[in-house]
Design an enzyme around this catalytic site. Structure first.
Site, PDB file in Angstrom:
ATOM      1  N   TYR A 188      -1.531  -0.846  10.488  1.00  0.00           N
ATOM      2  CA  TYR A 188      -1.705  -1.194   9.077  1.00  0.00           C
ATOM      3  C   TYR A 188      -0.460  -0.749   8.296  1.00  0.00           C
ATOM      4  CZ  TYR A 188      -3.774  -1.355   4.366  1.00  0.00           C
ATOM      5  OH  TYR A 188      -4.031  -1.609   3.024  1.00  0.00           O
ATOM      6  N   SER A 218       0.861  -1.180   0.000  1.00  0.00           N
ATOM      7  CA  SER A 218       0.000   0.000   0.000  1.00  0.00           C
ATOM      8  C   SER A 218       0.894   1.225   0.000  1.00  0.00           C
ATOM      9  CB  SER A 218      -0.866   0.024   1.275  1.00  0.00           C
ATOM     10  OG  SER A 218      -1.485   1.287   1.436  1.00  0.00           O
TER      11      SER A 218
HETATM   12  N1  NAP Z   1      -8.699  -0.590  -1.224  1.00  0.00           N
HETATM   13  C1  NAP Z   1      -7.693   0.207  -0.921  1.00  0.00           C
HETATM   14  O1  NAP Z   1      -7.848   1.429  -0.769  1.00  0.00           O
HETATM   15  C2  NAP Z   1      -6.312  -0.368  -0.780  1.00  0.00           C
HETATM   16  C3  NAP Z   1      -5.231   0.522  -0.803  1.00  0.00           C
HETATM   17  C4  NAP Z   1      -3.949   0.006  -0.660  1.00  0.00           C
HETATM   18  C5  NAP Z   1      -3.748  -1.342  -0.508  1.00  0.00           C
HETATM   19  N2  NAP Z   1      -4.830  -2.183  -0.477  1.00  0.00           N
HETATM   20  C6  NAP Z   1      -4.551  -3.612  -0.287  1.00  0.00           C
HETATM   21  O2  NAP Z   1      -5.113  -4.319  -1.371  1.00  0.00           O
HETATM   22  C7  NAP Z   1      -5.400  -5.664  -0.961  1.00  0.00           C
HETATM   23  C8  NAP Z   1      -6.815  -6.026  -1.382  1.00  0.00           C
HETATM   24  O3  NAP Z   1      -7.705  -5.254  -0.612  1.00  0.00           O
HETATM   25  P1  NAP Z   1      -9.122  -4.780  -1.138  1.00  0.00           P
HETATM   26  O4  NAP Z   1      -9.124  -3.316  -1.090  1.00  0.00           O
HETATM   27  O5  NAP Z   1      -9.444  -5.466  -2.403  1.00  0.00           O
HETATM   28  O6  NAP Z   1     -10.030  -5.303   0.074  1.00  0.00           O
HETATM   29  P2  NAP Z   1     -11.428  -6.057   0.125  1.00  0.00           P
HETATM   30  O7  NAP Z   1     -12.328  -5.590  -0.968  1.00  0.00           O
HETATM   31  O8  NAP Z   1     -11.883  -5.927   1.539  1.00  0.00           O
HETATM   32  O9  NAP Z   1     -11.034  -7.568  -0.177  1.00  0.00           O
HETATM   33  C9  NAP Z   1     -10.208  -8.272   0.715  1.00  0.00           C
HETATM   34  C10 NAP Z   1     -10.114  -9.703   0.261  1.00  0.00           C
HETATM   35  O10 NAP Z   1      -9.301 -10.408   1.223  1.00  0.00           O
HETATM   36  C11 NAP Z   1     -10.026 -11.527   1.687  1.00  0.00           C
HETATM   37  N3  NAP Z   1      -9.709 -11.777   3.076  1.00  0.00           N
HETATM   38  C12 NAP Z   1      -9.869 -10.951   4.141  1.00  0.00           C
HETATM   39  N4  NAP Z   1      -9.557 -11.589   5.279  1.00  0.00           N
HETATM   40  C13 NAP Z   1      -9.183 -12.850   4.928  1.00  0.00           C
HETATM   41  C14 NAP Z   1      -8.780 -13.976   5.658  1.00  0.00           C
HETATM   42  N5  NAP Z   1      -8.705 -13.975   7.004  1.00  0.00           N
HETATM   43  N6  NAP Z   1      -8.485 -15.114   4.991  1.00  0.00           N
HETATM   44  C15 NAP Z   1      -8.588 -15.143   3.636  1.00  0.00           C
HETATM   45  N7  NAP Z   1      -8.975 -14.097   2.892  1.00  0.00           N
HETATM   46  C16 NAP Z   1      -9.270 -12.970   3.535  1.00  0.00           C
HETATM   47  C17 NAP Z   1     -11.491 -11.176   1.521  1.00  0.00           C
HETATM   48  O11 NAP Z   1     -12.260 -12.356   1.345  1.00  0.00           O
HETATM   49  P3  NAP Z   1     -13.180 -13.049   2.455  1.00  0.00           P
HETATM   50  O12 NAP Z   1     -13.817 -11.951   3.266  1.00  0.00           O
HETATM   51  O13 NAP Z   1     -14.139 -13.832   1.642  1.00  0.00           O
HETATM   52  O14 NAP Z   1     -12.261 -13.903   3.255  1.00  0.00           O
HETATM   53  C18 NAP Z   1     -11.457 -10.400   0.223  1.00  0.00           C
HETATM   54  O15 NAP Z   1     -11.496 -11.261  -0.866  1.00  0.00           O
HETATM   55  C19 NAP Z   1      -5.164  -5.704   0.550  1.00  0.00           C
HETATM   56  O16 NAP Z   1      -3.894  -6.268   0.809  1.00  0.00           O
HETATM   57  C20 NAP Z   1      -5.186  -4.236   0.941  1.00  0.00           C
HETATM   58  O17 NAP Z   1      -4.437  -3.989   2.111  1.00  0.00           O
HETATM   59  C21 NAP Z   1      -6.098  -1.738  -0.619  1.00  0.00           C
END
Ligand code: NAP
Length: 266
Positions: free
Chosen positions: A155, A142
């Site tokens: 985080y 991130s």
């Molecule tokens: N969105 C942003 O603004 C942003 C910015 C920078 C970095 N990121 C990073 O991008 C990545 C993806 O995030 P996102 O924004 O796409 O979030 P998201 O929409 O909340 O999706 C998170 C995914 O991770 C899975 N997950 C969560 N807890 C889990 C667990 N205990 N075991 C297995 N799977 C798990 C969830 O599936 P289930 O709930 O079905 O398990 C879901 O598929 C993350 O690493 C996040 O830190 C996001």
């Protein structure tokens, strides 16, 4: 590349957000998929859609990556399945809050998913990739791995770990055909955000998940080691790296800096 040549990609956190888009884009590129998340119903639905749409094989792998036994099961698959050519360590959670308000159990849970699982799965994948001299590891960190906000202390700490880990792994695979990409998104509209918080933001700083993943994959295609999907001025990263290298070099002096000697003798 033909479908048979692409091999199998594992995407963690594939039931929503960036992971779901990665799954779509990789299936479109001809990868067979292993989709990992806790919500098996969402994975099964996505598997059906993608296999029908793109004619690839898609295996749902229900796992809770906060549990070490589930992480180990996935590590075993990575070790045992020689068709795996790509691992996207994408699953992540965010437990926002100030240190005074955070529950240590929540912080440990976030650490298990965002840090420990990434360590373990990287450790499972890279030796296999290196032994075959083929494979790609993508770790999603991130922009908060390079800075922090008042509510992002732990985080940011975890994402800083992923950023440094991934940079160091890149160093280890130098001179091989194995690739390691660090992706550092900024604010992206996904479920990781509470809806109210996301809606309160200036829409101009919010990216769509589709744009984020397409930019990250374009960065991979361009041969980038580090991809900041939303950073227009690529020189900013070059400046950051140069400053970090100069700081490392400056630290190799073997003696206290003169300002401390002066202060100690005052
Ligand atoms: N969105 C942003 O603004 C942003 C910015 C920078 C970095 N990121 C990073 O991008 C990545 C993806 O995030 P996102 O924004 O796409 O979030 P998201 O929409 O909340 O999706 C998170 C995914 O991770 C899975 N997950 C969560 N807890 C889990 C667990 N205990 N075991 C297995 N799977 C798990 C969830 O599936 P289930 O709930 O079905 O398990 C879901 O598929 C993350 O690493 C996040 O830190 C996001």
């Amino acid at each position: 590349m033909s479908k048979a040549q692409q091999g199998t990609a594992i995407v963690t956190g594939a039931s929503a957000g960036l992971g779901k888009i990665y799954a779509d884009r990789l299936a479109r590129r001809g990868y067979d998929l292993v989709l990992v998340a806790r919500r098996g119903d969402k994975l099964a639905e996505l598997a059906d859609t993608l296999s029908m749409q793109y004619g690839v094989q898609v295996r749902p792998f229900v796992a809770d990556l906060s549990r070490s036994d589930d992480v180990e099961r996935l590590a075993d698959l990575i070790r045992d399945d020689a068709s795996i050519t790509l691992l996207v360590n994408n699953a992540g959670v965010s437990v926002p809050g100030a240190t005074t308000t955070l529950d240590p159990a929540d912080v440990a849970w976030q650490q298990a998913i965002n840090v420990d699982a990434v360590n373990r799965l990287s450790l499972a994948a890279l030796p296999q990739f290196l032994a075959r001299n083929r494979g790609t590891l993508v770790n999603i960190a991130s922009i908060l791995g390079f800075g922090f906000l008042p509510s992002s202390t732990f985080y940011s700490a975890g994402k800083g770990h992923v950023a440094n880990l991934t940079r160091a792994l890149q160093n280890e695979v130098q001179g091989t055909n194995v690739r390691v990409q660090l992706v550092a998104p900024s604010v992206t509209a996904t479920e990781i955000w509470e809806e109210d918080r996301l809606n309160a933001m200036d829409p101009r700083i919010v990216m769509t998940a589709e744009d984020c993943v397409d930019a990250a994959l374009a960065g991979l295609d361009l041969g980038e080691q580090v991809t900041f999907p939303s950073v227009e001025d690529a020189q900013l990263w070059k400046n950051f790296e140069e400053a970090a290298a100069r700081l490392m070099q400056g630290a190799m002096s073997g003696k206290p800096a003169s300002r401390y000697l002066a202060a100690a003798h005052a």
